[in-house]
Design a protein around this motif. Structure first.
Motif, PDB file in Angstrom:
ATOM      1  N   GLN A 157     -17.288   8.883   3.676  1.00  0.00           N
ATOM      2  CA  GLN A 157     -16.170   7.985   3.962  1.00  0.00           C
ATOM      3  C   GLN A 157     -15.580   7.419   2.682  1.00  0.00           C
ATOM      4  O   GLN A 157     -14.355   7.320   2.550  1.00  0.00           O
ATOM      5  CB  GLN A 157     -16.623   6.845   4.865  1.00  0.00           C
ATOM      6  CG  GLN A 157     -16.719   7.205   6.311  1.00  0.00           C
ATOM      7  CD  GLN A 157     -17.022   6.004   7.175  1.00  0.00           C
ATOM      8  OE1 GLN A 157     -17.853   5.169   6.824  1.00  0.00           O
ATOM      9  NE2 GLN A 157     -16.348   5.906   8.299  1.00  0.00           N
ATOM     10  N   ASP A 158     -16.427   7.048   1.726  1.00  0.00           N
ATOM     11  CA  ASP A 158     -15.928   6.526   0.450  1.00  0.00           C
ATOM     12  C   ASP A 158     -15.129   7.578  -0.306  1.00  0.00           C
ATOM     13  O   ASP A 158     -14.099   7.268  -0.917  1.00  0.00           O
ATOM     14  CB  ASP A 158     -17.088   6.027  -0.406  1.00  0.00           C
ATOM     15  CG  ASP A 158     -17.727   4.773   0.146  1.00  0.00           C
ATOM     16  OD1 ASP A 158     -17.067   4.081   0.953  1.00  0.00           O
ATOM     17  OD2 ASP A 158     -18.881   4.478  -0.219  1.00  0.00           O
ATOM     18  N   THR A 182       0.854  -1.178   0.000  1.00  0.00           N
ATOM     19  CA  THR A 182       0.000   0.000   0.000  1.00  0.00           C
ATOM     20  C   THR A 182       0.890   1.227   0.000  1.00  0.00           C
ATOM     21  O   THR A 182       2.116   1.120  -0.030  1.00  0.00           O
ATOM     22  CB  THR A 182      -0.952  -0.014   1.221  1.00  0.00           C
ATOM     23  OG1 THR A 182      -1.861   1.079   1.093  1.00  0.00           O
ATOM     24  CG2 THR A 182      -0.195   0.093   2.514  1.00  0.00           C
ATOM     25  N   LYS A 187     -11.738   7.780   1.434  1.00  0.00           N
ATOM     26  CA  LYS A 187     -10.903   6.607   1.154  1.00  0.00           C
ATOM     27  C   LYS A 187     -10.358   6.623  -0.261  1.00  0.00           C
ATOM     28  O   LYS A 187      -9.253   6.154  -0.506  1.00  0.00           O
ATOM     29  CB  LYS A 187     -11.708   5.328   1.387  1.00  0.00           C
ATOM     30  CG  LYS A 187     -11.939   5.013   2.844  1.00  0.00           C
ATOM     31  CD  LYS A 187     -12.781   3.766   3.009  1.00  0.00           C
ATOM     32  CE  LYS A 187     -13.153   3.545   4.455  1.00  0.00           C
ATOM     33  NZ  LYS A 187     -14.090   2.426   4.633  1.00  0.00           N
ATOM     34  N   ARG A 188     -11.134   7.149  -1.207  1.00  0.00           N
ATOM     35  CA  ARG A 188     -10.670   7.213  -2.595  1.00  0.00           C
ATOM     36  C   ARG A 188      -9.700   8.354  -2.821  1.00  0.00           C
ATOM     37  O   ARG A 188      -9.118   8.480  -3.894  1.00  0.00           O
ATOM     38  CB  ARG A 188     -11.862   7.347  -3.537  1.00  0.00           C
ATOM     39  CG  ARG A 188     -12.670   6.081  -3.652  1.00  0.00           C
ATOM     40  CD  ARG A 188     -13.617   6.096  -4.844  1.00  0.00           C
ATOM     41  NE  ARG A 188     -14.258   7.374  -5.062  1.00  0.00           N
ATOM     42  CZ  ARG A 188     -15.568   7.586  -4.915  1.00  0.00           C
ATOM     43  NH1 ARG A 188     -16.349   6.619  -4.551  1.00  0.00           N
ATOM     44  NH2 ARG A 188     -16.074   8.768  -5.161  1.00  0.00           N
ATOM     45  N   ALA A 196     -10.866   8.393   7.125  1.00  0.00           N
ATOM     46  CA  ALA A 196     -12.249   7.982   6.870  1.00  0.00           C
ATOM     47  C   ALA A 196     -12.862   7.258   8.054  1.00  0.00           C
ATOM     48  O   ALA A 196     -14.075   7.314   8.250  1.00  0.00           O
ATOM     49  CB  ALA A 196     -12.302   7.090   5.627  1.00  0.00           C
ATOM     50  N   ASN A 197     -12.060   6.599   8.848  1.00  0.00           N
ATOM     51  CA  ASN A 197     -12.581   5.811   9.966  1.00  0.00           C
ATOM     52  C   ASN A 197     -12.427   6.497  11.318  1.00  0.00           C
ATOM     53  O   ASN A 197     -12.582   5.855  12.351  1.00  0.00           O
ATOM     54  CB  ASN A 197     -11.910   4.439   9.998  1.00  0.00           C
ATOM     55  CG  ASN A 197     -12.325   3.608   8.814  1.00  0.00           C
ATOM     56  OD1 ASN A 197     -13.503   3.500   8.505  1.00  0.00           O
ATOM     57  ND2 ASN A 197     -11.362   3.033   8.125  1.00  0.00           N
ATOM     58  N   GLN A 238      -2.691   6.080   1.081  1.00  0.00           N
ATOM     59  CA  GLN A 238      -3.880   5.239   1.243  1.00  0.00           C
ATOM     60  C   GLN A 238      -4.134   4.902   2.709  1.00  0.00           C
ATOM     61  O   GLN A 238      -5.285   4.861   3.156  1.00  0.00           O
ATOM     62  CB  GLN A 238      -3.743   3.957   0.427  1.00  0.00           C
ATOM     63  CG  GLN A 238      -3.869   4.182  -1.069  1.00  0.00           C
ATOM     64  CD  GLN A 238      -3.600   2.916  -1.850  1.00  0.00           C
ATOM     65  OE1 GLN A 238      -2.852   2.050  -1.422  1.00  0.00           O
ATOM     66  NE2 GLN A 238      -4.216   2.817  -3.015  1.00  0.00           N
ATOM     67  N   ASN A 283      -5.594   8.042   4.287  1.00  0.00           N
ATOM     68  CA  ASN A 283      -7.000   8.217   3.913  1.00  0.00           C
ATOM     69  C   ASN A 283      -7.890   7.224   4.641  1.00  0.00           C
ATOM     70  O   ASN A 283      -9.002   7.559   5.045  1.00  0.00           O
ATOM     71  CB  ASN A 283      -7.178   8.072   2.403  1.00  0.00           C
ATOM     72  CG  ASN A 283      -6.646   9.269   1.654  1.00  0.00           C
ATOM     73  OD1 ASN A 283      -6.491  10.348   2.211  1.00  0.00           O
ATOM     74  ND2 ASN A 283      -6.356   9.082   0.384  1.00  0.00           N
ATOM     75  N   TRP A 284      -7.431   5.992   4.802  1.00  0.00           N
ATOM     76  CA  TRP A 284      -8.199   4.989   5.535  1.00  0.00           C
ATOM     77  C   TRP A 284      -8.379   5.430   6.986  1.00  0.00           C
ATOM     78  O   TRP A 284      -9.463   5.316   7.544  1.00  0.00           O
ATOM     79  CB  TRP A 284      -7.489   3.636   5.471  1.00  0.00           C
ATOM     80  CG  TRP A 284      -8.136   2.583   6.290  1.00  0.00           C
ATOM     81  CD1 TRP A 284      -9.206   1.813   5.953  1.00  0.00           C
ATOM     82  CD2 TRP A 284      -7.763   2.187   7.613  1.00  0.00           C
ATOM     83  NE1 TRP A 284      -9.517   0.970   6.987  1.00  0.00           N
ATOM     84  CE2 TRP A 284      -8.648   1.180   8.017  1.00  0.00           C
ATOM     85  CE3 TRP A 284      -6.759   2.591   8.495  1.00  0.00           C
ATOM     86  CZ2 TRP A 284      -8.563   0.569   9.262  1.00  0.00           C
ATOM     87  CZ3 TRP A 284      -6.690   1.988   9.731  1.00  0.00           C
ATOM     88  CH2 TRP A 284      -7.582   0.981  10.099  1.00  0.00           C
TER      89      TRP A 284
END
Length: 197
Positions: A177-178, A44, A181-182, A55-56, A48, A51-52
């Motif tokens: 959140q999507d 990864t 993450k993107r 988002a969480n 990324q 971003n994960w």
């Protein structure tokens, strides 16, 4: 000691306790089980992973203006449980939040306060416009109500309804959140670059 006695001697105790070697000293082939990853590799990027994490762990700011705020509050209750998305902490201080949920109609008197709170939030920051009143002014088409909160702050996700149900807001939250993450930048960044609101 005699055999069959209920008391054990030190010598008998040493014989009855099995010696267990550390599993790290044995090879996987000798143990009869293999790791579940079968030696696989996870690749990864730092971007990324960041971003994960963003988002969480979204922390919303409290900004309930009207009846939509009741639905926003019930979204964090046990029936819908926003905490499973890492956003159970509604912050009353803008410096500790990165999401503003504008829930309800925004009056012209409250618009400067909304902008001030938005400016005090840490970057990156996102905005969800909740309900018809926040998104377009709703049924209040008059001089006292701002006809869309996007005239004051850039909006990332619009949630329709009058009032929207908590599961509709949860869907808007998962859409946000999507986006995170993107790696889609917040609307505030797009506005500064001239590509967005």
């Amino acid at each position: 000691m005699e055999k069959g006695s209920s008391r054990l001697g030190v010598d008998d105790l040493a014989d009855s306790v099995p010696i267990v070697e550390a599993p790290s000293l044995r090879r996987a082939m000798d143990t009869g089980y293999y790791p579940t990853h079968q030696g696989g590799i996870l690749t990864t990027t730092v971007h990324q992973v960041a971003n994960w994490g963003r988002a969480n762990s979204i922390w919303p700011a409290l900004f309930g203006l009207a009846c939509c705020a009741i639905e926003m509050m019930s979204m964090s209750a046990s029936r819908w449980d926003l905490g499973r998305f890492g956003a159970e902490r509604f912050s009353a201080t803008p410096r500790q939040s990165d999401l503003m949920i504008v829930a309800g109609r925004l009056s012209n008197k409250m618009a400067p306060v909304l902008r001030q709170i938005y400016d005090q939030m840490a970057d990156p920051k996102w905005v969800i416009s909740m309900g018809a009143c926040a998104s377009t002014g709703g049924v209040f088409n008059n001089y006292a109500i701002v006809q869309g909160v996007d005239q004051i702050v850039p909006v990332d996700v619009y949630v329709p309804g009058c009032p929207p149900t908590p599961d509709m807001l949860m869907y808007g939250f998962t859409m946000l959140q999507d986006k995170i993450k993107r790696g889609i930048p917040p609307a505030s960044d797009l506005a500064l670059s001239g590509r967005g609101v």
